[in-house]
Write a protein that holds these residues in place. Structure first.
Motif, PDB file in Angstrom:
ATOM      1  N   UNK A   1       0.860  -1.173   0.000  1.00 28.86           N
ATOM      2  CA  UNK A   1       0.000   0.000   0.000  1.00 28.86           C
ATOM      3  C   UNK A   1       0.901   1.229   0.000  1.00 28.86           C
ATOM      4  N   UNK A   2       0.558   2.187  -0.841  1.00 32.83           N
ATOM      5  CA  UNK A   2       1.324   3.433  -0.875  1.00 32.83           C
ATOM      6  C   UNK A   2       0.603   4.505  -0.055  1.00 32.83           C
ATOM      7  N   UNK A   3       1.274   5.626   0.133  1.00 36.06           N
ATOM      8  CA  UNK A   3       0.725   6.692   0.971  1.00 36.06           C
ATOM      9  C   UNK A   3      -0.569   7.275   0.451  1.00 36.06           C
ATOM     10  N   UNK A   4      -0.671   7.426  -0.870  1.00 38.96           N
ATOM     11  CA  UNK A   4      -1.894   7.997  -1.436  1.00 38.96           C
ATOM     12  C   UNK A   4      -3.073   7.064  -1.204  1.00 38.96           C
ATOM     13  N   UNK A   5      -2.865   5.790  -1.389  1.00 44.69           N
ATOM     14  CA  UNK A   5      -3.950   4.820  -1.162  1.00 44.69           C
ATOM     15  C   UNK A   5      -4.334   4.780   0.321  1.00 44.69           C
ATOM     16  N   UNK A   6      -3.350   4.877   1.194  1.00 41.84           N
ATOM     17  CA  UNK A   6      -3.632   4.905   2.625  1.00 41.84           C
ATOM     18  C   UNK A   6      -4.457   6.142   2.984  1.00 41.84           C
ATOM     19  N   UNK A   7      -4.111   7.296   2.415  1.00 40.78           N
ATOM     20  CA  UNK A   7      -4.895   8.509   2.667  1.00 40.78           C
ATOM     21  C   UNK A   7      -6.322   8.365   2.142  1.00 40.78           C
TER      22      UNK A   7
END
Length: 142
Positions: free
Chosen positions: A1-7
Motif C-alpha cells: 500500500x502506498x501513501x496515497x492509497x492509505x490517505x
C-alpha cells in the motif's frame, strides 16, 4: 500500500464513521468541527494548542471551531488553574451523552450499505476490528 492509497482509505473510513455517528441535526457541523469535538471528547481539559497539535489544523481554525461549538452548547470552557491565561476545553454534558449514545451503535449496517455482499461486509468488519487492535492506542472499546 502506498501513501496515497492509505490517505484515500483513511478518508473513506472517516466518511463511513461520520455516517454512523452523525444524524441530520449534527450534519450542520463541519468536518473540522466534528474533528475538534471528537478530539476534545477524547482529551477532556485540553487546550486549543493541544487540539491544534493533535489534529494538525491551524490554530485559527481550531479557535473558530471552538467558538462555534461553544455557542451551540457542545463545548465547555474554563481557565487553566495552572495558567489563568490559557483556556481549557471539555465536551459539554449534552455532547458527551450524544457521543456515548451514537458510539454504541454497531458499524455493521453502515458497512453493509458500503459493501453490499454480506460475506464481504462481515470480513470488512473483522479486518477493521483487527486494524483497530493493531493501530489504536489503549484498550479495545467494545
Amino acid at each position: 500500500m502506498d501513501g496515497v492509497r492509505l490517505l484515500r482509505l483513511g478518508k473513506r473510513l472517516t466518511e463511513l464513521g461520520r455516517e454512523l455517528v452523525t444524524d441530520p441535526a449534527s450534519a450542520t457541523l463541519t468536518p473540522g468541527e466534528i474533528a475538534v469535538i471528537a478530539d476534545v471528547y477524547g482529551h477532556p481539559g485540553t487546550s486549543v494548542q493541544d487540539v491544534r497539535a493533535r489534529t494538525g489544523f491551524a490554530q485559527s481554525h481550531v479557535s473558530t471551531s471552538v467558538a462555534r461549538l461553544r455557542e451551540r452548547g457542545l463545548l465547555d470552557t474554563g481557565p487553566d488553574p495552572a495558567d489563568g491565561r490559557r483556556t481549557l476545553l471539555t465536551a459539554s454534558a449534552e455532547a458527551r451523552d450524544y457521543i456515548r449514545a451514537r458510539a454504541a451503535d454497531p458499524a455493521e449496517p453502515v458497512l453493509a450499505r458500503a459493501v453490499p455482499d454480506p460475506a464481504a461486509a462481515r470480513r470488512v468488519a473483522e479486518l477493521l476490528d483487527e486494524l483497530a487492535t493493531l493501530l489504536l492506542p489503549g484498550p479495545a472499546r467494545d
